[in-house]
Design an enzyme around this catalytic site. Structure first.
Site, PDB file in Angstrom:
ATOM      1  N   SER A   6       0.808  -1.219   0.000  1.00 39.47           N
ATOM      2  CA  SER A   6       0.000   0.000   0.000  1.00 39.47           C
ATOM      3  C   SER A   6       0.841   1.269   0.000  1.00 39.47           C
ATOM      4  O   SER A   6       1.570   1.524  -0.947  1.00 39.47           O
ATOM      5  CB  SER A   6      -0.962  -0.042   1.190  1.00 39.47           C
ATOM      6  OG  SER A   6      -1.839   1.057   1.169  1.00 39.47           O
ATOM      7  N   ASP A  22      -2.381   6.654  -3.212  1.00 35.91           N
ATOM      8  CA  ASP A  22      -1.334   5.998  -2.430  1.00 35.91           C
ATOM      9  C   ASP A  22      -0.691   4.922  -3.315  1.00 35.91           C
ATOM     10  O   ASP A  22      -1.056   4.767  -4.489  1.00 35.91           O
ATOM     11  CB  ASP A  22      -1.893   5.425  -1.109  1.00 35.91           C
ATOM     12  CG  ASP A  22      -2.797   4.230  -1.318  1.00 35.91           C
ATOM     13  OD1 ASP A  22      -3.503   4.196  -2.336  1.00 35.91           O
ATOM     14  OD2 ASP A  22      -2.787   3.318  -0.473  1.00 35.91           O
ATOM     15  N   ASP A  71      -5.681   2.287  -3.889  1.00 33.88           N
ATOM     16  CA  ASP A  71      -7.044   2.041  -3.417  1.00 33.88           C
ATOM     17  C   ASP A  71      -7.599   3.301  -2.753  1.00 33.88           C
ATOM     18  O   ASP A  71      -8.734   3.336  -2.324  1.00 33.88           O
ATOM     19  CB  ASP A  71      -7.125   0.822  -2.482  1.00 33.88           C
ATOM     20  CG  ASP A  71      -6.231   0.936  -1.270  1.00 33.88           C
ATOM     21  OD1 ASP A  71      -5.415   1.867  -1.199  1.00 33.88           O
ATOM     22  OD2 ASP A  71      -6.339   0.073  -0.378  1.00 33.88           O
ATOM     23  N   ASP A  78      -0.778   1.687  -3.786  1.00 31.66           N
ATOM     24  CA  ASP A  78      -1.554   0.667  -4.495  1.00 31.66           C
ATOM     25  C   ASP A  78      -2.878   1.222  -5.009  1.00 31.66           C
ATOM     26  O   ASP A  78      -3.730   0.463  -5.486  1.00 31.66           O
ATOM     27  CB  ASP A  78      -1.753  -0.587  -3.643  1.00 31.66           C
ATOM     28  CG  ASP A  78      -2.700  -0.358  -2.485  1.00 31.66           C
ATOM     29  OD1 ASP A  78      -2.820   0.800  -2.031  1.00 31.66           O
ATOM     30  OD2 ASP A  78      -3.326  -1.327  -2.034  1.00 31.66           O
TER      31      ASP A  78
HETATM   32 MG    MG Z   1      -3.563   1.501  -0.135  1.00 28.19          MG
END
Ligand code: MG
Length: 449
Positions: free
Chosen positions: A84, A227, A231, A229
């Protein structure tokens, strides 16, 4: 998740996942942009194939893009290699079930048990799975998102957007999304680079100074950052103000409840009161949960919620999928702007003026539980008649001034303190006074430990 995620750990953990999912392929494997992610992804794919499962590699993509493709590819599950927003030396494995949601707690426990038992499935040469590459996953994901919004209304507005990909997994998707929606886009840090040369991967205000500066200099309608990744999506308005995650969460919640004609919004106890306040006039109600996106998404599924998400920029649009999704959030914010004649700053300023203060306090992991048990006693004194205490996650105390929440971090040796009030000075005071009292508890527990 930690700095020591190595090839052997991935082999052992993926073997355990394979053991629990025997005969349930194909498995999707995808990664973020970290230096170790592609190598560890290959190890995961090879391990799954050796365990007898067919594997579909989707490459470096946002976590929500991988989740979306699990159902589209009719896969049995997915393994995502990502850490992440964490520093570049970290990495982790995320298990996704056939429905695109995170592994359920029972599946997680089964995987842990298989890991502890060193289960390493071995297959004969003619039972080994094959590995294929799917190069259409990004296209599928982007087509899915644009089908959710009014493309022509967005395109007509010719929005100018500054996009900061933070050298992460969104580099191959969000610039394309904005182009397909007719936006004039300037990108920052839009080449995947696991060393994160642009700025640290967490999209905090301190890390997004270039974005703020670019939005103002270019006269953009807004700026957006993901961020590592992707999401999550965080926004900067046209005046160059970094917008706290709860503001965008409230804006999206109101729009989703309004268009659905009412319904439930699921969000953790850390969320701003403004979410409940802005959806109430449209027949919306909030269901509070413990912190963590797996908890939120499962609760959304059970309650058939129309919207959900967290105050950190992770919004969930269930008509698209039950996953925190940065690119979907970006498309929705564009649609909200396209339907309104107002700039983003005005839409934000119309929201109820709540101030949410977030602090953290170091606390040895070994003491976390003991402290948690003592927290309610902290709030015995000085209560007014309206005081309510909730212990859904940590301890949340609400009185006539606002609320404060104290909860142990699930992943780090610290306590998190959230305080919210309509007056920023009151929110700061609530946070500081609570912080002092919890600090006292920790000091006392440490000296007697
Ligand atoms: Mg994330």
């Amino acid at each position: 998740m930690g700095p020591v995620l190595n090839a052997r750990f991935v082999t052992d953990m993926v073997n355990a996942i394979a053991e629990v999912h025997a005969g349930k392929g194909p498995a999707v494997v995808g990664t973020d942009a970290r230096t170790s992610s592609a190598p560890l992804g290959r190890i995961a794919a090879g391990t799954l194939a050796m365990a007898g499962l067919n594997v579909i590699e989707v490459g470096c993509l946002p976590t929500p893009a991988i989740q979306y493709n699990v159902t589209r590819l009719r896969a049995g599950f997915a393994v995502v290699v990502t850490a992440s927003h964490n520093p570049p030396e970290f990495n982790g494995l995320k298990g996704i079930a056939a429905d695109g949601l995170e592994f359920t707690p029972p599946v997680e426990r089964a995987v842990e048990a298989a890991y502890d038992a060193h289960k390493a499935p071995t297959r004969a040469y003619n039972e080994i799975g094959h590995i294929s590459v799917d190069s259409l996953s990004a296209d599928r994901y982007l087509e899915g998102i644009t089908a959710q919004v009014d493309r022509s209304a967005i395109a007509r507005r010719n929005f100018r957007v500054v996009l900061d990909c933070g050298n992460g997994a969104s580099c191959g998707t969000s610039p394309r999304l904005l182009a397909s929606l007719g936006c004039r886009t300037s990108t920052l840090n839009a080449n995947p680079d696991g060393l994160f040369p642009g700025h640290a991967s967490e999209p905090t205000e301190a890390n997004l100074k270039d974005l703020v500066e670019s939005v103002v200099r270019m006269g953009a309608h807004f700026g957006v950052a993901h961020d590592g990744d992707a999401d999550r999506a965080v926004f900067v308005d046209e005046k160059g103000r970094y917008l706290p995650g709860e503001k965008i969460l409230s804006l999206c919640a109101r729009e989703e409840v309004r268009t659905a004609g009412g319904g439930l919004v699921v969000t953790p106890v850390t969320s701003s009161d403004s979410v409940a306040e802005v959806i109430a006039p449209f027949g919306g109600k909030v269901e509070y949960t413990r912190v963590g996106s797996p908890v939120v998404t499962r609760a959304m599924m059970e309650t058939r919620a129309v919207f959900g998400g967290e105050e950190n920029g992770g919004a969930i649009f269930p008509r698209f999928q039950l996953a925190r999704d940065g690119a979907m959030t970006l498309a929705k914010v564009l649609e909200i702007l396209a339907r309104s004649s107002k700039p983003l700053s005005a839409l934000i300023d119309e929201l109820p003026p709540y101030f949410l203060v977030k602090r953290k306090l170091p606390c040895p992991s070994a003491l976390q539980k003991q402290i948690l048990g003592q927290l309610p006693s902290l709030f015995d004194q000085g209560q007014d008649a309206k005081t309510e205490i909730t212990t859904l996650d940590g301890v949340k105390v609400r009185d006539s001034r606002g609320w404060v929440l104290v909860r142990p971090s699930g992943t780090e040796p610290l306590y998190r303190i959230f305080a919210e009030a309509r007056d920023p000075a009151v929110a700061e005071e609530l946070a500081s006074s609570t912080m002092k009292r919890v600090e006292g508890l920790i000091r006392k527990a440490s000296s007697s430990a």
